[in-house]
Design a protein around this motif. Structure first.
Motif, mmCIF file in Angstrom:
data_model
loop_
_atom_site.group_PDB
_atom_site.id
_atom_site.type_symbol
_atom_site.label_atom_id
_atom_site.label_comp_id
_atom_site.label_asym_id
_atom_site.label_seq_id
_atom_site.Cartn_x
_atom_site.Cartn_y
_atom_site.Cartn_z
ATOM 1 N N VAL A 1 0.837 -1.203 0.000
ATOM 2 C CA VAL A 1 0.000 0.000 0.000
ATOM 3 C C VAL A 1 0.872 1.252 0.000
ATOM 4 O O VAL A 1 0.576 2.240 -0.685
ATOM 5 N N ILE A 2 1.977 1.219 0.751
ATOM 6 C CA ILE A 2 2.897 2.362 0.776
ATOM 7 C C ILE A 2 3.512 2.588 -0.604
ATOM 8 O O ILE A 2 3.645 3.724 -1.075
ATOM 9 N N VAL A 3 3.901 1.498 -1.270
ATOM 10 C CA VAL A 3 4.439 1.618 -2.627
ATOM 11 C C VAL A 3 3.401 2.243 -3.545
ATOM 12 O O VAL A 3 3.708 3.139 -4.351
ATOM 13 N N ALA A 4 2.160 1.789 -3.426
ATOM 14 C CA ALA A 4 1.087 2.350 -4.249
ATOM 15 C C ALA A 4 0.899 3.840 -3.971
ATOM 16 O O ALA A 4 0.669 4.638 -4.895
ATOM 17 N N ALA A 5 1.011 4.237 -2.714
ATOM 18 C CA ALA A 5 0.864 5.648 -2.355
ATOM 19 C C ALA A 5 1.999 6.485 -2.944
ATOM 20 O O ALA A 5 1.789 7.621 -3.392
ATOM 21 N N ILE A 6 3.210 5.924 -2.921
ATOM 22 C CA ILE A 6 4.356 6.632 -3.498
ATOM 23 C C ILE A 6 4.145 6.874 -4.988
ATOM 24 O O ILE A 6 4.458 7.948 -5.527
ATOM 25 N N ALA A 7 3.577 5.871 -5.657
ATOM 26 C CA ALA A 7 3.419 5.958 -7.110
ATOM 27 C C ALA A 7 2.169 6.723 -7.529
ATOM 28 O O ALA A 7 2.041 7.128 -8.700
ATOM 29 N N ALA A 8 1.249 6.942 -6.600
ATOM 30 C CA ALA A 8 -0.086 7.440 -6.946
ATOM 31 C C ALA A 8 -0.079 8.768 -7.691
ATOM 32 O O ALA A 8 -0.918 8.998 -8.572
ATOM 33 N N ALA A 9 0.851 9.639 -7.366
ATOM 34 C CA ALA A 9 0.829 10.983 -7.956
ATOM 35 C C ALA A 9 1.259 11.006 -9.424
ATOM 36 O O ALA A 9 0.904 11.928 -10.157
ATOM 37 N N ALA A 10 2.013 9.977 -9.848
ATOM 38 C CA ALA A 10 2.579 10.041 -11.185
ATOM 39 C C ALA A 10 2.232 8.848 -12.073
ATOM 40 O O ALA A 10 2.146 8.985 -13.297
ATOM 41 N N VAL A 11 2.035 7.688 -11.476
ATOM 42 C CA VAL A 11 1.824 6.457 -12.244
ATOM 43 C C VAL A 11 0.329 6.283 -12.526
ATOM 44 O O VAL A 11 -0.503 6.592 -11.673
ATOM 45 N N PRO A 12 -0.038 5.794 -13.724
ATOM 46 C CA PRO A 12 -1.456 5.556 -14.025
ATOM 47 C C PRO A 12 -2.127 4.699 -12.954
ATOM 48 O O PRO A 12 -1.583 3.677 -12.521
ATOM 49 N N LYS A 13 -3.315 5.105 -12.535
ATOM 50 C CA LYS A 13 -4.005 4.435 -11.433
ATOM 51 C C LYS A 13 -4.325 2.972 -11.742
ATOM 52 O O LYS A 13 -4.249 2.113 -10.868
ATOM 53 N N GLY A 14 -4.686 2.703 -12.986
ATOM 54 C CA GLY A 14 -4.990 1.323 -13.356
ATOM 55 C C GLY A 14 -3.794 0.414 -13.197
ATOM 56 O O GLY A 14 -3.921 -0.741 -12.764
ATOM 57 N N LEU A 15 -2.614 0.913 -13.563
ATOM 58 C CA LEU A 15 -1.391 0.117 -13.434
ATOM 59 C C LEU A 15 -1.072 -0.142 -11.967
ATOM 60 O O LEU A 15 -0.671 -1.256 -11.595
ATOM 61 N N ILE A 16 -1.258 0.852 -11.122
ATOM 62 C CA ILE A 16 -1.019 0.687 -9.692
ATOM 63 C C ILE A 16 -1.972 -0.349 -9.109
ATOM 64 O O ILE A 16 -1.565 -1.231 -8.338
#
Length: 220
Positions: free
Chosen positions: A49-64
């Motif tokens: 979940v922390i990794v997903a939060a780190i990526a949330a601002a820049a990475v496409p949501k579907g990929l996360i």
């Protein structure tokens, strides 16, 4: 590298005492990995979940979302499968050890695919993500080193993609971080090998002590 011993694992009346001890050692190696897999459920989920939060601002949501589901699902499937395999003594231990390697490779691929997020992240967030992925790989020394090939299969799919993503960045910093990640991977392999040697030695010492106790008891 700690390859399963197929020939001597075939059951039969000609099994020697030494072969039996090796079979039991392999059974115990698998049991340790299964016991570790049954734990750490919430720790892995929280880290994901922390990794997903780190990526949330820049990475496409579907990929996360896809990554998060694959990490949790593969981890749970592996844990259940390992517990069942540890109990299934009707199946040759060599086959079960090989299956353990494959399952570790699967969760390594799922977890390690987070390195692709670095393509969207700035240097600071990429560094934080790298620390998490490297920590996942290092943690496997204590959870999977009794089946060394399983540890390598898992950790390689964390360390190598992470290093590759830093190389893709192309700067001297990227190359330097990539080199450090790969060197750390080599250190973890050495640690895992030493842990396995210590485990095997302690197991054999315990068997020798039990045999000595039985011999002394029979002489009384």
């Amino acid at each position: 590298m700690n390859a399963p011993r197929v020939a001597r694992h075939a059951p039969g009346p000609s099994t020697e005492p030494g072969d039996t001890a090796d079979l039991e050692l392999d059974e115990r190696r698998l049991q340790v990995v299964a016991e570790q897999a049954a734990g750490l459920r919430w720790q892995i989920a929280l880290t994901a979940v922390i990794v997903a939060a780190i990526a949330a601002a820049a990475v496409p949501k579907g990929l996360i979302a896809l990554w998060l589901v694959s990490v949790v699902a593969s981890r749970e499937w592996r844990a259940i499968a390992l517990v069942r395999m540890a109990r299934d003594r009707a199946r040759p231990i060599a086959d079960r050890l090989l299956a353990t390697v494959r399952r570790n490779a699967l969760i390594g691929a799922c977890n390690g695919s987070a390195a692709l997020f670095m393509a969207w992240l700035d240097t600071t967030l990429a560094a934080v993500l790298t620390m998490i992925l490297v920590s996942w790989g290092a943690g496997a020394v204590s959870t999977s080193s009794t089946v060394l090939r399983a540890f390598v299969a898992y950790a390689a799919l964390l360390f190598v993609p992470t290093a590759a993503m830093w190389i893709v960045r192309g700067s001297w910093l990227g190359w330097g971080v990539a080199a450090l990640v790969l060197m750390f991977f080599g250190v973890q392999i050495r640690f895992a090998r030493r842990n396995l040697e210590t485990f095997e030695e302690s197991y054999r010492v315990r068997l020798e002590n039990l045999a000595l106790a039985e011999r002394l008891a029979s002489e009384q």
